[in-house]
Write a protein that holds these residues in place. Structure first.
Motif, PDB file in Angstrom:
ATOM      1  N   MET A   1       0.660  -1.262   0.031  1.00 21.20           N
ATOM      2  CA  MET A   1       0.024  -0.166   0.143  1.00 21.20           C
ATOM      3  C   MET A   1       0.862   1.141   0.110  1.00 21.20           C
ATOM      4  O   MET A   1       0.548   2.281  -0.688  1.00 21.20           O
ATOM      5  CB  MET A   1      -0.882  -0.047   1.156  1.00 21.20           C
ATOM      6  N   LEU A   2       2.058   1.116   0.466  1.00 16.26           N
ATOM      7  CA  LEU A   2       2.991   2.320   0.726  1.00 16.26           C
ATOM      8  C   LEU A   2       3.586   2.667  -0.587  1.00 16.26           C
ATOM      9  O   LEU A   2       4.265   3.653  -0.648  1.00 16.26           O
ATOM     10  CB  LEU A   2       3.967   2.206   1.734  1.00 16.26           C
ATOM     11  N   GLN A   3       3.691   1.804  -1.539  1.00 19.26           N
ATOM     12  CA  GLN A   3       4.228   2.124  -2.624  1.00 19.26           C
ATOM     13  C   GLN A   3       3.507   3.115  -3.484  1.00 19.26           C
ATOM     14  O   GLN A   3       2.111   3.191  -3.870  1.00 19.26           O
ATOM     15  CB  GLN A   3       4.205   0.735  -4.006  1.00 19.26           C
ATOM     16  N   GLN A   4       3.947   4.348  -3.681  1.00 14.49           N
ATOM     17  CA  GLN A   4       3.503   5.485  -4.456  1.00 14.49           C
ATOM     18  C   GLN A   4       2.337   6.118  -3.565  1.00 14.49           C
ATOM     19  O   GLN A   4       1.761   7.008  -4.132  1.00 14.49           O
ATOM     20  CB  GLN A   4       2.650   5.222  -5.742  1.00 14.49           C
ATOM     21  N   THR A   5       2.219   5.858  -2.336  1.00 11.79           N
ATOM     22  CA  THR A   5       1.288   6.464  -1.508  1.00 11.79           C
ATOM     23  C   THR A   5       1.886   6.709  -0.179  1.00 11.79           C
ATOM     24  O   THR A   5       2.624   6.124   0.395  1.00 11.79           O
ATOM     25  CB  THR A   5       0.195   5.499  -1.349  1.00 11.79           C
ATOM     26  N   GLN A   6       1.486   7.868   0.432  1.00 16.51           N
ATOM     27  CA  GLN A   6       2.144   8.650   1.647  1.00 16.51           C
ATOM     28  C   GLN A   6       1.652   7.688   2.983  1.00 16.51           C
ATOM     29  O   GLN A   6       0.444   7.336   2.825  1.00 16.51           O
ATOM     30  CB  GLN A   6       1.778  10.150   1.915  1.00 16.51           C
ATOM     31  N   VAL A   7       2.250   7.661   4.184  1.00 12.38           N
ATOM     32  CA  VAL A   7       1.860   6.908   5.120  1.00 12.38           C
ATOM     33  C   VAL A   7       0.503   7.465   5.508  1.00 12.38           C
ATOM     34  O   VAL A   7      -0.444   6.627   6.055  1.00 12.38           O
ATOM     35  CB  VAL A   7       2.869   6.871   6.092  1.00 12.38           C
ATOM     36  N   ALA A   8       0.304   8.896   5.722  1.00 11.70           N
ATOM     37  CA  ALA A   8      -0.814   9.161   6.359  1.00 11.70           C
ATOM     38  C   ALA A   8      -2.424   8.753   5.652  1.00 11.70           C
ATOM     39  O   ALA A   8      -3.176   8.441   6.199  1.00 11.70           O
ATOM     40  CB  ALA A   8      -0.749  10.597   6.373  1.00 11.70           C
ATOM     41  N   THR A   9      -1.925   8.796   4.239  1.00  9.40           N
ATOM     42  CA  THR A   9      -2.980   8.140   3.601  1.00  9.40           C
ATOM     43  C   THR A   9      -3.469   6.699   3.604  1.00  9.40           C
ATOM     44  O   THR A   9      -4.596   6.197   3.519  1.00  9.40           O
ATOM     45  CB  THR A   9      -2.922   8.454   2.138  1.00  9.40           C
ATOM     46  N   VAL A  10      -2.329   5.981   3.997  1.00 11.34           N
ATOM     47  CA  VAL A  10      -2.473   4.444   3.826  1.00 11.34           C
ATOM     48  C   VAL A  10      -3.108   3.946   5.060  1.00 11.34           C
ATOM     49  O   VAL A  10      -3.934   2.837   5.242  1.00 11.34           O
ATOM     50  CB  VAL A  10      -1.179   3.919   3.646  1.00 11.34           C
ATOM     51  N   ILE A  11      -2.747   4.611   6.373  1.00  9.60           N
ATOM     52  CA  ILE A  11      -3.075   3.944   7.604  1.00  9.60           C
ATOM     53  C   ILE A  11      -4.449   3.682   7.828  1.00  9.60           C
ATOM     54  O   ILE A  11      -4.917   2.485   8.069  1.00  9.60           O
ATOM     55  CB  ILE A  11      -2.487   5.138   8.813  1.00  9.60           C
ATOM     56  N   PRO A  12      -5.595   4.384   7.415  1.00 15.56           N
ATOM     57  CA  PRO A  12      -6.841   4.020   7.581  1.00 15.56           C
ATOM     58  C   PRO A  12      -7.137   2.724   6.670  1.00 15.56           C
ATOM     59  O   PRO A  12      -8.015   1.955   7.077  1.00 15.56           O
ATOM     60  CB  PRO A  12      -7.920   5.412   7.340  1.00 15.56           C
ATOM     61  N   TYR A  13      -6.788   2.824   5.330  1.00 16.03           N
ATOM     62  CA  TYR A  13      -6.856   1.762   4.423  1.00 16.03           C
ATOM     63  C   TYR A  13      -6.332   0.528   5.080  1.00 16.03           C
ATOM     64  O   TYR A  13      -6.854  -0.561   5.041  1.00 16.03           O
ATOM     65  CB  TYR A  13      -6.426   2.127   3.172  1.00 16.03           C
ATOM     66  N   TYR A  14      -5.070   0.572   5.414  1.00 12.03           N
ATOM     67  CA  TYR A  14      -4.179  -0.553   6.260  1.00 12.03           C
ATOM     68  C   TYR A  14      -5.414  -1.167   7.399  1.00 12.03           C
ATOM     69  O   TYR A  14      -5.161  -2.478   7.222  1.00 12.03           O
ATOM     70  CB  TYR A  14      -2.983  -0.047   6.513  1.00 12.03           C
ATOM     71  N   ASN A  15      -5.700  -0.399   8.148  1.00 14.64           N
ATOM     72  CA  ASN A  15      -6.582  -1.043   9.306  1.00 14.64           C
ATOM     73  C   ASN A  15      -7.724  -1.657   8.635  1.00 14.64           C
ATOM     74  O   ASN A  15      -8.455  -2.723   9.160  1.00 14.64           O
ATOM     75  CB  ASN A  15      -6.817   0.067  10.167  1.00 14.64           C
ATOM     76  N   ARG A  16      -8.494  -1.087   7.660  1.00 12.93           N
ATOM     77  CA  ARG A  16      -9.820  -1.539   7.220  1.00 12.93           C
ATOM     78  C   ARG A  16      -9.409  -2.957   6.502  1.00 12.93           C
ATOM     79  O   ARG A  16     -10.336  -3.884   6.641  1.00 12.93           O
ATOM     80  CB  ARG A  16     -10.330  -0.733   6.396  1.00 12.93           C
ATOM     81  N   TRP A  17      -8.346  -2.849   6.076  1.00 11.29           N
ATOM     82  CA  TRP A  17      -7.961  -4.212   5.074  1.00 11.29           C
ATOM     83  C   TRP A  17      -7.567  -5.083   5.965  1.00 11.29           C
ATOM     84  O   TRP A  17      -7.966  -6.448   5.797  1.00 11.29           O
ATOM     85  CB  TRP A  17      -6.575  -3.754   4.200  1.00 11.29           C
ATOM     86  N   LEU A  18      -7.066  -4.933   7.029  1.00 11.52           N
ATOM     87  CA  LEU A  18      -6.660  -6.151   8.185  1.00 11.52           C
ATOM     88  C   LEU A  18      -7.888  -6.592   8.785  1.00 11.52           C
ATOM     89  O   LEU A  18      -8.083  -7.844   9.172  1.00 11.52           O
ATOM     90  CB  LEU A  18      -5.675  -5.628   9.206  1.00 11.52           C
ATOM     91  N   ARG A  19      -8.924  -5.720   8.942  1.00  8.83           N
ATOM     92  CA  ARG A  19     -10.064  -6.260   9.504  1.00  8.83           C
ATOM     93  C   ARG A  19     -10.978  -6.857   8.618  1.00  8.83           C
ATOM     94  O   ARG A  19     -11.634  -8.158   8.733  1.00  8.83           O
ATOM     95  CB  ARG A  19     -11.035  -5.072  10.182  1.00  8.83           C
ATOM     96  N   ARG A  20     -10.829  -6.613   7.027  1.00  8.26           N
ATOM     97  CA  ARG A  20     -11.592  -7.357   6.181  1.00  8.26           C
ATOM     98  C   ARG A  20     -10.749  -8.604   5.784  1.00  8.26           C
ATOM     99  O   ARG A  20     -11.411  -9.628   5.568  1.00  8.26           O
ATOM    100  CB  ARG A  20     -11.595  -6.493   4.937  1.00  8.26           C
TER     101      ARG A  20
END
Length: 232
Positions: A1-20
């Motif tokens: 997710m961090l490829q070409q994308t900043q950490v601040a943007t990724v964090i909420p997606y990362y958390n939702r992804w792990l829940r899913r």
């Protein structure tokens, strides 16, 4: 997710992804549509498809166990040299070089590399320099420090050289002028026309097979030189 994308943007997606998708099995058994929907908003959807294929490969060929060898990692869909080394370093504490945006900027300035860093020659040189610097022990801490140095002090703009812990070793006379990049190709503007067809509560969509491959879109409108009408 961090490829070409900043950490601040990724964090909420990362958390939702792990829940899913909490396990490799759950991701491997999901449909592509489910994976793309969970990824929606992050862009660069080829990453999501590769992620999906990667999970299927790990679950099918590696019995659900993530490989720790860089060569094996690079054989997985969507994983190149940087990602393979980053996984090996941070997940398995292997002593390997890492070249990404922050470390590349630090190395370019430390060694005063004047060649464009997006050239083949400069990229090869950066990987060689990173390999020379990485210690045999605590490589994870070293690479994390290199990334933090680039992210917090040796930044692209407003460099904080006065408090840099390695300023005595820096060979760049004008750090802010580095790194250099090749001139970008001119942007070509494209205009596309699509038709909106509705029936009751339904909207006609078709699956895209080129730029947004696999995504649903309004059907293209072939105008034959005519301008589209405005629907009101």
């Amino acid at each position: 997710m961090l490829q070409q994308t900043q950490v601040a943007t990724v964090i909420p997606y990362y958390n939702r992804w792990l829940r899913r998708f909490p396990t490799i099995r759950s991701l491997a058994s999901a449909t592509e549509s489910e994976v793309l929907h969970a990824w929606e908003g992050l862009g660069y959807y080829a990453r999501a498809r590769n992620f999906h294929r990667c999970a299927k490969t790990i679950f099918g060929e590696w019995r659900g166990k993530f490989p720790n060898c860089p060569d094996a990692l690079r054989s997985l869909p969507g994983i190149g040299r940087y990602t393979a080394n980053a996984i090996a370093v941070f997940a398995f504490n292997r002593s390997l070089p890492i070249v990404e945006a922050n470390t590349a900027r630090v190395l370019t300035r430390l060694f005063n590399i004047r060649a464009p860093i997006d050239s083949t020659h400069a990229r090869q040189e950066l990987w060689k320099l990173s390999a020379k610097l990485v210690p045999q022990n605590r490589a994870r801490d070293f690479q994390n420090a290199m990334m933090d140095l680039g992210a917090l002090l040796c930044t692209a703009h407003n460099t904080r050289c006065q408090i840099c812990p390695v300023k005595e070793f820096c060979c760049a006379r004008d750090p802010a002028s580095l790194p250099r990049k090749r001139k970008r190709a001119a942007i070509v503007r494209l205009t596309e026309s699509h038709r909106l067809s509705t029936k009751e509560d339904a909207v006609l969509l078709e699956r895209c097979h080129h730029r947004w491959r696999g995504m649903w879109m309004l059907p293209p409108l072939k105008l034959d030189g005519l301008k589209p009408s405005i629907l009101r």
